[in-house]
Design a protein around this motif. Sequence first.
Motif, PDB file in Angstrom:
ATOM      1  N   ARG A 507      48.018  43.631  41.110  1.00  0.00           N
ATOM      2  CA  ARG A 507      47.433  42.545  41.395  1.00  0.00           C
ATOM      3  C   ARG A 507      47.985  41.323  41.760  1.00  0.00           C
ATOM      4  N   TRP A 508      48.675  41.556  43.110  1.00  0.00           N
ATOM      5  CA  TRP A 508      49.489  40.178  43.802  1.00  0.00           C
ATOM      6  C   TRP A 508      48.421  39.182  43.877  1.00  0.00           C
ATOM      7  N   ASP A 509      47.130  39.424  44.002  1.00  0.00           N
ATOM      8  CA  ASP A 509      46.220  38.480  44.245  1.00  0.00           C
ATOM      9  C   ASP A 509      45.837  37.365  43.206  1.00  0.00           C
ATOM     10  N   LYS A 510      46.067  38.051  41.803  1.00  0.00           N
ATOM     11  CA  LYS A 510      45.738  37.376  40.766  1.00  0.00           C
ATOM     12  C   LYS A 510      46.298  36.420  39.997  1.00  0.00           C
ATOM     13  N   PRO A 511      46.174  35.243  39.599  1.00  0.00           N
ATOM     14  CA  PRO A 511      46.817  34.440  38.751  1.00  0.00           C
ATOM     15  C   PRO A 511      47.197  34.915  37.434  1.00  0.00           C
TER      16      PRO A 511
END
Length: 527
Positions: A507-511
């Motif tokens: 999940r490169w997109d998730k903080p």
Amino acid sequence: MKAFAALLDRLVYTPQRNGKLRLLVDYFRHAPDPDRGWALAALSDGLDLKGAKPALVRALVEERTDPVLFRWSYDYVGDLAETVALIWPERPGANRPPALGEVVEALRAAGRGEVPALLARWLDALDPTERWALLKLITGGLRVGVSARLAKTAVAAFGDRPVEEVEELWHGLAPPYGALFAWLEGRGAKPELGEAAAFRPLMLATPLEESEVEALPFEEYLAEWKWDGIRVQLVARGGETRLFSRTGDDIGGAFPDILEAVDFEATLDGELLVLRDGPEGGEVAPFNDLQQRLNRKTVTAKLLQRHPAHLRLYDILFEGREDLRSLPLLPRRARLEAFVAREKPRRMDLSPLVDFASMSELEALRAAARENGIEGLMLKRKDSPYLAGRPKGPWYKWKRDPLVLDCVLMYAQRGHGKRSSFYSDYTFGAWTPEDELVPVGKAYFGFTDEELKRLDKWVRDHTTERFGPVRAVEPGLVLEVAFDAVQRSTRHKSGLALRFPRVSRIRWDKPAHEADRVETLEALVEG
């Protein structure tokens, strides 16, 4: 030792199965006895050299080199055998290079105090690749992409025999397998198991893919529950009783209550469980209860009382001395039912068949498996004989769907073999109510080679601390982790651990602060 070292070196850099198979067959064809037998034992996890542990190797190399330089080098390389092989000071011509058989036999005969001198003498005589192979051998770290099954397949191919024929004999043999090689080369008779209570290779199921469900002729199959324990084989023969894991390891020492209940002669296939309400009946306990008794040589009276073992029977391979494996499943099932009704074996019962009239009914049963604490379903063709290995089609396992959580990467460790240059083993965690990140599991597969390269770079760019081959990283990367269940664990600070975890997505997109929390895992604990 030179030929064995060359074999290991080439195996590490040969990713294809058939390529590894060719290398092994060629080695068995040209290596002398007993070297090839000891090599086979090492590759098939049948060799235990108790005298040489990693701590001994570290102490020895620190006597010969600058300890600080060694520790820095080990910290950078991340593999003990590779580090020592490269940093060990050469003494050309100091000694005669040993043969593989000479190393094994000397270590097996040596006392603990004699091992350092032996090891130092051999390291002086070998080149770096041979030193690496020696250290991998004696510390039990042979991770070269060869499974025990592949090693046996290579031996069978060398002798032009079916691998099932070799596996049938395997557990009645002992290293360095002189009688086995004599038979395969036509120099001796086929080894006999005699009266030994020997392990017989299990029949295994293949996963049922969703694309195969609709086309499966369900009326040709029996259905059973897939219980959440471990598959075992109970062998009672010639006055001896033994309990084996699915890989043929003798685990009877951890389950004396099962062995003591046997007063018959048979070979039975079943699932080892713990029952909550006593040894003769009751609810199946979560797998974590069984885990308290696994991997122990002996068990205490308290463990026996708190976690009573039970064997749920699937199949019968031998009744007395009669081999039933060639019978179709339906007649074997009838023999098993009659056996249980007649013998009434203590601490054992019959795994019931699951009634169904259509695949849609089976799908509904599978969907409800998790809430009932069951792993899923087994589908077995009614006409299937008991075949060693994993034949495609006769038996299917249809496991419940995995669970998924978002976890935060905490630590990374270098892999082994072709992954030894990459940080490929990942420890991940979840947030506590106090916003502390605590470990809940570890995974090392589920990603592509390209994803591994990107993960490795991220680890290197975000390292905060170093512990030998392990890196602690900033809490900034979220891994979507698929797993089978959550269980209690005293080994994790969280008190929880994921069972059979694997990385399903990065999940490169998730903080990181949006990842899942320990409270979510608590709600998923079975039992």
